[in-house]
Design a protein around this motif. Structure first.
Motif, PDB file in Angstrom:
ATOM      1  N   LEU A 157       0.830  -1.208   0.000  1.00 45.08           N
ATOM      2  CA  LEU A 157       0.000   0.000   0.000  1.00 45.08           C
ATOM      3  C   LEU A 157       0.866   1.260   0.000  1.00 45.08           C
ATOM      4  CD1 LEU A 157      -2.848  -1.163   2.408  1.00 45.08           C
ATOM      5  CD2 LEU A 157      -2.693  -1.372  -0.074  1.00 45.08           C
ATOM      6  N   SER A 158       1.484   1.560   1.123  1.00 45.53           N
ATOM      7  CA  SER A 158       2.288   2.789   1.187  1.00 45.53           C
ATOM      8  C   SER A 158       3.410   2.787   0.159  1.00 45.53           C
ATOM      9  CB  SER A 158       2.884   2.945   2.593  1.00 45.53           C
ATOM     10  OG  SER A 158       1.877   3.211   3.535  1.00 45.53           O
ATOM     11  N   GLY A 159       4.008   1.627  -0.051  1.00 44.31           N
ATOM     12  CA  GLY A 159       5.129   1.545  -0.985  1.00 44.31           C
ATOM     13  C   GLY A 159       4.766   1.844  -2.425  1.00 44.31           C
ATOM     14  N   ASN A 160       3.489   1.767  -2.765  1.00 43.82           N
ATOM     15  CA  ASN A 160       3.057   2.014  -4.145  1.00 43.82           C
ATOM     16  C   ASN A 160       2.297   3.322  -4.317  1.00 43.82           C
ATOM     17  OD1 ASN A 160       3.955  -0.368  -5.692  1.00 43.82           O
ATOM     18  ND2 ASN A 160       2.656  -1.497  -4.269  1.00 43.82           N
ATOM     19  N   GLU A 213      -4.295   7.890 -14.044  1.00 41.44           N
ATOM     20  CA  GLU A 213      -3.985   6.552 -13.546  1.00 41.44           C
ATOM     21  C   GLU A 213      -3.460   6.609 -12.116  1.00 41.44           C
ATOM     22  OE1 GLU A 213      -3.201   7.678 -16.502  1.00 41.44           O
ATOM     23  OE2 GLU A 213      -4.477   6.366 -17.734  1.00 41.44           O
ATOM     24  N   GLU A 214      -2.646   7.621 -11.825  1.00 43.86           N
ATOM     25  CA  GLU A 214      -2.115   7.746 -10.473  1.00 43.86           C
ATOM     26  C   GLU A 214      -3.202   8.100  -9.475  1.00 43.86           C
ATOM     27  OE1 GLU A 214       2.512   9.124 -11.216  1.00 43.86           O
ATOM     28  OE2 GLU A 214       0.910  10.609 -11.413  1.00 43.86           O
ATOM     29  N   LEU A 215      -4.139   8.947  -9.871  1.00 41.83           N
ATOM     30  CA  LEU A 215      -5.267   9.265  -8.992  1.00 41.83           C
ATOM     31  C   LEU A 215      -6.093   8.010  -8.703  1.00 41.83           C
ATOM     32  CD1 LEU A 215      -6.525  12.677 -10.451  1.00 41.83           C
ATOM     33  CD2 LEU A 215      -5.268  12.303  -8.330  1.00 41.83           C
ATOM     34  N   CYS A 216      -6.306   7.197  -9.739  1.00 40.72           N
ATOM     35  CA  CYS A 216      -7.049   5.944  -9.548  1.00 40.72           C
ATOM     36  C   CYS A 216      -6.296   5.006  -8.606  1.00 40.72           C
ATOM     37  CB  CYS A 216      -7.278   5.251 -10.892  1.00 40.72           C
ATOM     38  SG  CYS A 216      -8.458   6.093 -11.963  1.00 40.72           S
ATOM     39  N   LEU A 217      -4.971   4.980  -8.731  1.00 37.51           N
ATOM     40  CA  LEU A 217      -4.166   4.119  -7.868  1.00 37.51           C
ATOM     41  C   LEU A 217      -4.272   4.552  -6.412  1.00 37.51           C
ATOM     42  CD1 LEU A 217      -2.062   1.939  -7.298  1.00 37.51           C
ATOM     43  CD2 LEU A 217      -0.284   3.591  -7.927  1.00 37.51           C
ATOM     44  N   ILE A 218      -4.188   5.858  -6.176  1.00 39.01           N
ATOM     45  CA  ILE A 218      -4.303   6.357  -4.799  1.00 39.01           C
ATOM     46  C   ILE A 218      -5.653   5.976  -4.211  1.00 39.01           C
ATOM     47  CG2 ILE A 218      -4.398   8.430  -3.367  1.00 39.01           C
ATOM     48  CD1 ILE A 218      -2.461   9.749  -5.369  1.00 39.01           C
ATOM     49  N   CYS A 219      -6.712   6.138  -5.008  1.00 39.28           N
ATOM     50  CA  CYS A 219      -8.056   5.780  -4.530  1.00 39.28           C
ATOM     51  C   CYS A 219      -8.161   4.278  -4.269  1.00 39.28           C
ATOM     52  CB  CYS A 219      -9.107   6.214  -5.544  1.00 39.28           C
ATOM     53  SG  CYS A 219      -9.268   8.006  -5.726  1.00 39.28           S
ATOM     54  N   SER A 220      -7.522   3.484  -5.125  1.00 41.85           N
ATOM     55  CA  SER A 220      -7.550   2.035  -4.945  1.00 41.85           C
ATOM     56  C   SER A 220      -6.821   1.634  -3.666  1.00 41.85           C
ATOM     57  CB  SER A 220      -6.912   1.349  -6.160  1.00 41.85           C
ATOM     58  OG  SER A 220      -6.975  -0.050  -6.038  1.00 41.85           O
ATOM     59  N   LEU A 274      -6.395   3.542  -1.067  1.00 45.57           N
ATOM     60  CA  LEU A 274      -7.232   4.015   0.041  1.00 45.57           C
ATOM     61  C   LEU A 274      -8.357   3.014   0.332  1.00 45.57           C
ATOM     62  CD1 LEU A 274      -8.466   7.680   0.490  1.00 45.57           C
ATOM     63  CD2 LEU A 274      -9.919   5.760   1.074  1.00 45.57           C
ATOM     64  N   SER A 275      -9.041   2.567  -0.727  1.00 45.02           N
ATOM     65  CA  SER A 275     -10.143   1.607  -0.550  1.00 45.02           C
ATOM     66  C   SER A 275      -9.633   0.293   0.033  1.00 45.02           C
ATOM     67  CB  SER A 275     -10.829   1.351  -1.897  1.00 45.02           C
ATOM     68  OG  SER A 275     -11.386   2.539  -2.424  1.00 45.02           O
ATOM     69  N   THR A 276      -8.453  -0.134  -0.430  1.00 41.37           N
ATOM     70  CA  THR A 276      -7.870  -1.372   0.091  1.00 41.37           C
ATOM     71  C   THR A 276      -7.520  -1.232   1.561  1.00 41.37           C
ATOM     72  OG1 THR A 276      -6.953  -1.861  -2.099  1.00 41.37           O
ATOM     73  CG2 THR A 276      -6.026  -3.052  -0.229  1.00 41.37           C
ATOM     74  N   ALA A 277      -6.957  -0.090   1.936  1.00 38.73           N
ATOM     75  CA  ALA A 277      -6.612   0.137   3.342  1.00 38.73           C
ATOM     76  C   ALA A 277      -7.862   0.143   4.218  1.00 38.73           C
ATOM     77  CB  ALA A 277      -5.855   1.455   3.490  1.00 38.73           C
ATOM     78  N   ILE A 320      -4.650   5.369   5.016  1.00 34.95           N
ATOM     79  CA  ILE A 320      -5.840   6.102   4.559  1.00 34.95           C
ATOM     80  C   ILE A 320      -5.595   7.602   4.643  1.00 34.95           C
ATOM     81  CG2 ILE A 320      -8.249   6.613   5.101  1.00 34.95           C
ATOM     82  CD1 ILE A 320      -8.537   3.704   6.030  1.00 34.95           C
ATOM     83  N   SER A 321      -5.081   8.068   5.778  1.00 34.27           N
ATOM     84  CA  SER A 321      -4.815   9.503   5.948  1.00 34.27           C
ATOM     85  C   SER A 321      -3.799  10.004   4.931  1.00 34.27           C
ATOM     86  CB  SER A 321      -4.314   9.770   7.371  1.00 34.27           C
ATOM     87  OG  SER A 321      -5.281   9.408   8.329  1.00 34.27           O
ATOM     88  N   ASN A 322      -2.743   9.228   4.710  1.00 29.06           N
ATOM     89  CA  ASN A 322      -1.726   9.640   3.730  1.00 29.06           C
ATOM     90  C   ASN A 322      -2.297   9.702   2.319  1.00 29.06           C
ATOM     91  OD1 ASN A 322       0.121   9.750   5.807  1.00 29.06           O
ATOM     92  ND2 ASN A 322       1.063   7.776   5.357  1.00 29.06           N
ATOM     93  N   SER A 323      -3.174   8.767   2.002  1.00 29.70           N
ATOM     94  CA  SER A 323      -3.781   8.756   0.667  1.00 29.70           C
ATOM     95  C   SER A 323      -4.657   9.992   0.464  1.00 29.70           C
ATOM     96  CB  SER A 323      -4.616   7.483   0.475  1.00 29.70           C
ATOM     97  OG  SER A 323      -3.819   6.327   0.601  1.00 29.70           O
ATOM     98  N   ILE A 324      -5.474  10.302   1.470  1.00 29.83           N
ATOM     99  CA  ILE A 324      -6.327  11.497   1.367  1.00 29.83           C
ATOM    100  C   ILE A 324      -5.466  12.743   1.258  1.00 29.83           C
ATOM    101  CG2 ILE A 324      -8.017  12.906   2.607  1.00 29.83           C
ATOM    102  CD1 ILE A 324      -9.141  10.342   3.807  1.00 29.83           C
ATOM    103  N   GLN A 325      -4.392  12.791   2.051  1.00 34.16           N
ATOM    104  CA  GLN A 325      -3.519  13.962   2.014  1.00 34.16           C
ATOM    105  C   GLN A 325      -2.863  14.125   0.651  1.00 34.16           C
ATOM    106  OE1 GLN A 325      -3.557  16.063   4.510  1.00 34.16           O
ATOM    107  NE2 GLN A 325      -2.264  17.463   3.342  1.00 34.16           N
TER     108      GLN A 325
END
Length: 670
Positions: free
Chosen positions: A351-354, A384-391, A393-396, A435-440
């Motif tokens: 998660l964080s690593g990607n 694509e990067e925005l989709c990855l961040i959302c993915s 976040l959802s996984t977390a 989750i917090s890092n993804s939103i940030q």
């Protein structure tokens, strides 16, 4: 004496037994004499000799060594058991002990340590042997012993004690030969056998209660893991077992561990194996992610939970079931520690690593390049990067919820005395951090995309604006970036609406203070320039209020918490511009209006307003002194300290002022 009389009544009803035993002198005297004439010593002597004779008859019929006598059970032995019931309990216990020992003597020979069938890979043969023996016993000797002796169960229990001892000794000798698959095979077959015992027997003999009668109604299956075993081969890809409603808890299996306890000292082999397997699983997840790349935008994969996390929890479920079938003690604690280790690794490596890394090369944009940029060129992250961040976040979020359920399941499986040692709160905090890092990241991306536009706003010559027109180009740029990013984020967080709301709130809390700071940099400002800025501010306020549903076909009302933040922040920006537009003469009226509109007692804020108006330093000094004098005297608070408060304008007053301002702007445009 009462027991002896009971014996007499039973003996009179059984002819064969009387012919063989009741003709003895002491027994005959005991039966025929009046009870008042028999001394206590003679009664005990008669009972003792009778018990000795019964034991001798059993020894003759079922010798300790060699084959069983071909004659098998007889009515005489059945009657002897009835007599033993009223004699010294030790007689009955000795009969049971000798019979079971003789009945299992063949087992000790067939499965002694040096035999090939004794090893774990052929453990099924042990349980098949005892099943045949129990069937044979029921057919030949089932009616010989009283039902309340529970002889079938006693034979099975003694078999289990012998098997556990023999297996423990064998595994200590051949510990290096124990492999994980072999150990799990033996555990599975053994726990299945213990489950069969629970279905067949009540377990009354386990508590050394020989007088207890076996319950007539057969018990329901009581293996606490039968439910998990039945569904083990059909575990879904989505770990639905952790989400299913709990079924009523079955009674505890009284036979659980009666044999399988011997495997517990060797469970370290299983724990080490799971540690290795989970490490390889995480490495495979990392390799698969690199090979397949992030989820594609515009597809069902965008923003979806990564399939690897479901695979991880399915594997966890399987491990937990296997381990709990053997032990609910320390091995379960060791397994939970392994779970914690790889939950953290998954959070950081997968998660964080990607998460995409932010860049810092956005400071070289000029005003002209900002206004000429094409849509989609400003955002740091691609679609694509925005989709990855959302993915991610959802996984977390999925991992956070499922980890909590995993903790509850582990506590259900482990011994009550060890429940407090099961604690996955640290791992849940780790997923919350992801989750917090993804939103940030999402907030920073949109915030950074809007920065050049705000910089352009602060550098415009607002004192030279001659007329109020449509919204300024910097407003159009901000709106463009919002329309570009927000719909993508909203669509990819459709399954986690609360985190989309958090994104909106965090972005607004970041953007509005930044907008006000850039507003203070717009100096000096003419009256017309202030009016244009006020129109721009109203446009930004409108777009921010619509931000949660912007670009959506389904218009939803924004959450009240979000709307409150936007109205409060952008109203302050509007009040600043209204103060700038107001004439500074007479000074007293200007200062009083400032205090009423902004409710801000900070002299630095007041000086920024004076800078925006373009007043000279000498004029500012006079105004600042007047500002300090006109501040209302703060009433003393409950603790005796000063408590400064201003009454903010009511919503009705603000609405009226906005309408007057809009009319003024329209007149100027015409």
């Amino acid at each position: 004496m009462f027991g002896a009389f009971c014996f007499v009544n039973k003996g009179q009803r059984n002819g064969e037994f009387a012919k063989k035993h009741l003709l003895k002198d002491e027994a005959a005297n005991f039966i025929g004499s009046d009870s008042s004439c028999i001394t206590n010593r003679k009664v005990k002597a008669a009972q003792s000799e009778l018990g000795t004779q019964i034991l001798a008859d059993f020894e003759e019929t079922f010798p300790a060594q060699g084959s069983k006598k071909s004659g098998g059970p007889s009515i005489v032995l059945r009657d002897a058991c009835l007599v033993a019931n009223v004699l010294d309990p030790r007689i009955k216990q000795e009969i049971i002990k000798k019979f079971i020992r003789q009945h299992l003597s063949e087992y000790l020979v067939l499965f002694q340590e040096n035999q090939d069938v004794a090893w774990l890979d052929k453990i099924d043969r042990r349980y098949a042997w005892i099943k045949r023996q129990l069937v044979d016993y029921e057919e030949k000797y089932g009616r010989m012993f009283p039902e309340e002796w529970c002889m079938t169960e006693r034979i099975a229990v003694e078999f289990c004690h012998i098997t556990r001892t023999e297996l423990a000794k064998l595994m200590r000798t051949r510990a290096r030969e124990i492999e994980v698959k072999l150990l799990l095979f033996a555990i599975q077959r053994t726990t299945n056998f213990e489950g069969l015992l629970a279905k067949r027997f009540s377990g009354c003999t386990l508590n050394d209660g020989p007088g207890q009668k076996k319950t007539e109604t057969p018990l329901e299956p009581t293996n606490p893991f039968l439910e998990d075993e039945s569904g083990e081969d059909n575990i879904s890809e989505k770990d639905e077992d952790l989400d299913r409603p709990k079924k009523p808890k079955a009674p505890d299996n009284p036979f659980h561990g009666i044999v399988s306890k011997c495997f517990e000292p060797h469970l370290y082999v299983y724990i080490e194996s799971q540690d290795k397997n989970l490490g390889e699983l995480i490495d495979r997840f990392v390799a698969d992610f690199r090979a397949q790349g992030p989820p594609k935008s515009g597809t069902d994969e965008g923003g979806a939970v990564l399939p690897s996390c479901a695979d991880l929890f399915v594997y966890y479920k399987k491990c937990m079931v296997q381990c709990s079938q053997l032990s609910t003690g320390e091995p379960m604690i060791a397994l939970s520690t392994i779970f914690q280790k790889y939950l953290r690794e998954y959070a950081w490596k997968i998660l964080s690593g990607n998460l995409p890394k932010t860049s810092t090369n956005s400071g070289g944009l000029t005003i002209s390049s900002l206004l000429k940029e094409k849509e989609g060129e400003v955002a740091k992250f691609t679609m694509e990067e925005l989709c990855l961040i959302c993915s991610i976040l959802s996984t977390a979020e999925y991992c956070l919820a499922t980890t909590q359920q995993l903790e509850e399941k582990l506590k259900e499986k482990v011994d009550k005395s060890l429940m407090e040692r099961i604690n996955l709160s640290g791992e849940m905090d780790t997923f919350s951090t992801v989750i917090s890092n993804s939103i940030q990241l999402l907030v920073q991306d949109l915030d950074a995309a809007c920065d050049p536009a705000l910089t352009a706003m602060s550098k415009m010559p607002w004192q030279s604006v001659e007329h109020v027109g449509d919204q300024s180009p910097y407003v159009t740029s901000v709106i463009m970036h919002i329309k570009q990013n927000v719909p993508i984020i909203r669509d990819n967080l459709a399954s986690t609406r609360k985190y989309f709301t958090q994104f909106c709130i965090k972005f607004t809390n970041s953007f509005i203070p930044k907008f006000i700071n850039h507003l203070f940099r717009c100096k000096p400002i003419s009256m017309v320039g202030a009016e244009q800025l006020l129109l721009d501010t109203h446009s930004l306020k409108t777009i921010l209020l619509d931000l949660p549903s912007i670009g959506s076909q389904v218009v939803r009302k924004a959450p009240a918490s979000y709307t409150k933040i936007v109205v409060k922040g952008m109203t302050r920006a509007e009040m600043i511009l209204k103060v700038v537009m107001a004439p500074h003469e007479p000074s007293v009226v200007f200062v009083d209006n400032y205090i009423k509109l902004l409710a801000d007692s900070n002299p630095e804020t007041f000086q920024k307003i004076l800078d925006m108006k373009g007043l000279k330093r000498s004029e500012q000094s006079t105004m600042l002194e007047l500002f300090r004098q006109r501040l209302p005297t703060p009433p003393s608070g409950p603790d005796g300290g000063p408590s400064l408060s201003f009454s903010a304008p009511t919503p009705e007053q603000e609405s009226s002022r906005i309408r007057k301002l809009e009319k003024l702007i329209k007149k100027r445009i015409q």
